[in-house]
Motif scaffolding. Structure first.
Motif, PDB file in Angstrom:
ATOM      1  N   SER A   1       0.811  -1.220   0.000  1.00 59.47           N
ATOM      2  CA  SER A   1       0.000   0.000   0.000  1.00 59.47           C
ATOM      3  C   SER A   1       0.845   1.270   0.000  1.00 59.47           C
ATOM      4  N   VAL A   2       2.174   1.121  -0.122  1.00 63.06           N
ATOM      5  CA  VAL A   2       3.098   2.252  -0.088  1.00 63.06           C
ATOM      6  C   VAL A   2       3.527   2.593  -1.512  1.00 63.06           C
ATOM      7  N   LYS A   3       3.797   3.880  -1.782  1.00 66.65           N
ATOM      8  CA  LYS A   3       4.321   4.254  -3.100  1.00 66.65           C
ATOM      9  C   LYS A   3       5.732   3.692  -3.248  1.00 66.65           C
ATOM     10  N   ARG A   4       5.897   2.782  -4.183  1.00 64.87           N
ATOM     11  CA  ARG A   4       7.155   2.051  -4.330  1.00 64.87           C
ATOM     12  C   ARG A   4       7.916   2.424  -5.598  1.00 64.87           C
ATOM     13  N   HIS A   5       7.247   3.085  -6.510  1.00 63.78           N
ATOM     14  CA  HIS A   5       7.810   3.320  -7.845  1.00 63.78           C
ATOM     15  C   HIS A   5       8.023   4.818  -8.086  1.00 63.78           C
ATOM     16  N   PRO A   6       8.897   5.168  -9.005  1.00 61.73           N
ATOM     17  CA  PRO A   6       9.308   6.572  -9.152  1.00 61.73           C
ATOM     18  C   PRO A   6       8.242   7.483  -9.756  1.00 61.73           C
ATOM     19  N   THR A   7       8.510   8.775  -9.619  1.00 62.34           N
ATOM     20  CA  THR A   7       7.702   9.819 -10.259  1.00 62.34           C
ATOM     21  C   THR A   7       8.515  10.433 -11.394  1.00 62.34           C
ATOM     22  N   ILE A   8       7.917  10.488 -12.575  1.00 59.77           N
ATOM     23  CA  ILE A   8       8.557  11.067 -13.751  1.00 59.77           C
ATOM     24  C   ILE A   8       7.751  12.319 -14.127  1.00 59.77           C
ATOM     25  N   GLU A   9       8.363  13.475 -14.006  1.00 62.61           N
ATOM     26  CA  GLU A   9       7.628  14.709 -14.262  1.00 62.61           C
ATOM     27  C   GLU A   9       7.526  14.994 -15.765  1.00 62.61           C
ATOM     28  N   ASP A  10       6.889  16.119 -16.109  1.00 59.17           N
ATOM     29  CA  ASP A  10       6.563  16.443 -17.505  1.00 59.17           C
ATOM     30  C   ASP A  10       7.821  16.605 -18.371  1.00 59.17           C
ATOM     31  N   HIS A  11       7.653  16.266 -19.666  1.00 60.73           N
ATOM     32  CA  HIS A  11       8.673  16.517 -20.693  1.00 60.73           C
ATOM     33  C   HIS A  11      10.010  15.838 -20.371  1.00 60.73           C
ATOM     34  N   VAL A  12       9.937  14.597 -19.922  1.00 61.13           N
ATOM     35  CA  VAL A  12      11.146  13.816 -19.648  1.00 61.13           C
ATOM     36  C   VAL A  12      11.322  12.760 -20.732  1.00 61.13           C
ATOM     37  N   VAL A  13      12.564  12.564 -21.167  1.00 63.66           N
ATOM     38  CA  VAL A  13      12.909  11.499 -22.114  1.00 63.66           C
ATOM     39  C   VAL A  13      13.838  10.526 -21.400  1.00 63.66           C
ATOM     40  N   ILE A  14      13.504   9.232 -21.463  1.00 67.15           N
ATOM     41  CA  ILE A  14      14.331   8.198 -20.835  1.00 67.15           C
ATOM     42  C   ILE A  14      14.752   7.204 -21.910  1.00 67.15           C
ATOM     43  N   TYR A  15      16.047   7.099 -22.131  1.00 59.36           N
ATOM     44  CA  TYR A  15      16.555   6.265 -23.217  1.00 59.36           C
ATOM     45  C   TYR A  15      16.727   4.807 -22.793  1.00 59.36           C
ATOM     46  N   SER A  16      17.034   3.979 -23.772  1.00 58.26           N
ATOM     47  CA  SER A  16      16.930   2.525 -23.632  1.00 58.26           C
ATOM     48  C   SER A  16      17.843   1.959 -22.544  1.00 58.26           C
ATOM     49  N   GLY A  17      17.316   0.931 -21.879  1.00 58.36           N
ATOM     50  CA  GLY A  17      18.096   0.180 -20.913  1.00 58.36           C
ATOM     51  C   GLY A  17      18.240   0.817 -19.554  1.00 58.36           C
ATOM     52  N   THR A  18      17.567   1.940 -19.320  1.00 55.65           N
ATOM     53  CA  THR A  18      17.711   2.639 -18.045  1.00 55.65           C
ATOM     54  C   THR A  18      16.778   2.066 -16.991  1.00 55.65           C
ATOM     55  N   THR A  19      17.262   2.012 -15.750  1.00 52.59           N
ATOM     56  CA  THR A  19      16.485   1.537 -14.608  1.00 52.59           C
ATOM     57  C   THR A  19      16.378   2.654 -13.583  1.00 52.59           C
ATOM     58  N   ILE A  20      15.145   2.985 -13.200  1.00 54.04           N
ATOM     59  CA  ILE A  20      14.893   4.009 -12.184  1.00 54.04           C
ATOM     60  C   ILE A  20      14.016   3.371 -11.112  1.00 54.04           C
ATOM     61  N   LEU A  21      14.483   3.396  -9.859  1.00 53.34           N
ATOM     62  CA  LEU A  21      13.815   2.648  -8.800  1.00 53.34           C
ATOM     63  C   LEU A  21      13.489   3.549  -7.603  1.00 53.34           C
ATOM     64  N   GLY A  22      12.402   3.190  -6.904  1.00 51.42           N
ATOM     65  CA  GLY A  22      12.113   3.793  -5.613  1.00 51.42           C
ATOM     66  C   GLY A  22      10.969   4.784  -5.617  1.00 51.42           C
ATOM     67  N   GLY A  23      10.128   4.695  -4.602  1.00 52.17           N
ATOM     68  CA  GLY A  23       8.970   5.565  -4.501  1.00 52.17           C
ATOM     69  C   GLY A  23       9.304   7.006  -4.201  1.00 52.17           C
TER      70      GLY A  23
END
Length: 254
Positions: free
Chosen positions: A191-213
């Motif tokens: 029940s806890v926020k476990r995954h990241p927040t990605i704000e507006d106008h962000v580009v994430i390229y291949s193979g990247t890992t972003i972790l944590g609430g």
């Protein structure tokens, strides 16, 4: 034993809804009366899908069906924005119809928009059946509980994972192999926020890992390929890894 909805019927509903919202898929434009009839059939199919789990609903199947179809015009408009974002973001795309008809990333977004609406209605099981169908067809795994803004673009897409409590803003673009995941998979953190927040106008390229609430990627940032992030990034940042390439030449034989 707990009764489960039909996986085959869930997949059939998704495909029928795709053809209904985007006639270019079937190549047949429906007239008004044919569209009304198709809509009635879709409503019936959704209620039939709900039947095995109707006792688990806080409200009736009919009420949930009505809420879902009331939201359909808004879902359709948001999907058109997503298609436009995919078209604008890919120089190889020549027609927006090409995006709708052939791009696995757009299909995965389409299924997410449907499953997210059912998730908000607290429908059990069915949203996951939808999302796993998209996963099996595209290799893109978006949990129905994720919150994703407008103009969402997935380029190529295979291997993308978006977790349940992920928040994604507007005009975000993801490339293949991106993981937006959790630092811990402990069951007591459900029940806890476990995954990241990605704000507006962000580009994430291949193979990247972003972790944590608690991880926030600030607006207008660019995250390069094969980056590992577990901490927040300020807006307008560029993050990348430096690759070291060495070429060893064979000695020439005399």
């Amino acid at each position: 034993m707990l009764q489960m909805p039909s996986k085959a019927k869930a997949e059939e509903f998704v495909d029928d809804m795709f053809r209904f919202l985007f006639p270019v898929v079937s190549g047949v434009e429906q007239g008004y009366y044919a569209s009304e009839l198709a809509l009635i059939r879709l409503q019936g199919k959704l209620q039939e899908l709900f039947l095995p789990i109707r006792d688990q609903f806080d409200v009736g199947c009919v009420d949930v069906t009505e809420r879902f179809f009331d939201a359909l015009p808004d879902i359709h408009q948001r999907l058109l924005k997503d298609a436009q974002a995919c078209f604008d973001g890919d120089p190889a795309a020549q027609y927006i119809e090409e995006v709708i008809l052939t791009y696995p990333g757009f299909f995965a977004i389409f299924v997410y928009r449907l499953s997210h609406q059912l998730f908000k209605c607290e429908v059990p099981i069915v949203p996951r059946l939808f999302s796993e169908y998209a996963h099996s067809k595209t290799g893109i795994d978006i949990h129905p509980g994720a919150s994703i803004g407008d103009h969402f673009c997935i380029d190529h897409g295979t291997g993308i994972v978006v977790g349940e409590t992920c928040n994604i803003g507007d005009h975000v673009k993801l490339y293949q192999g991106v993981t937006l995941g959790a630092l811990s998979v402990s069951k007591d953190l459900a029940s806890v926020k476990r995954h990241p927040t990605i704000e507006d106008h962000v580009v994430i390229y291949s193979g990247t890992t972003i972790l944590g609430g608690d991880t926030v990627i600030g607006e207008h940032s660019i995250i390069g390929g094969n980056v590992w992030l577990t901490e927040s990034i300020e807006p307008h940042s560029t993050v990348y890894t430096k690759a070291s390439v060495s070429v060893r030449q064979k000695e020439k034989k005399v």
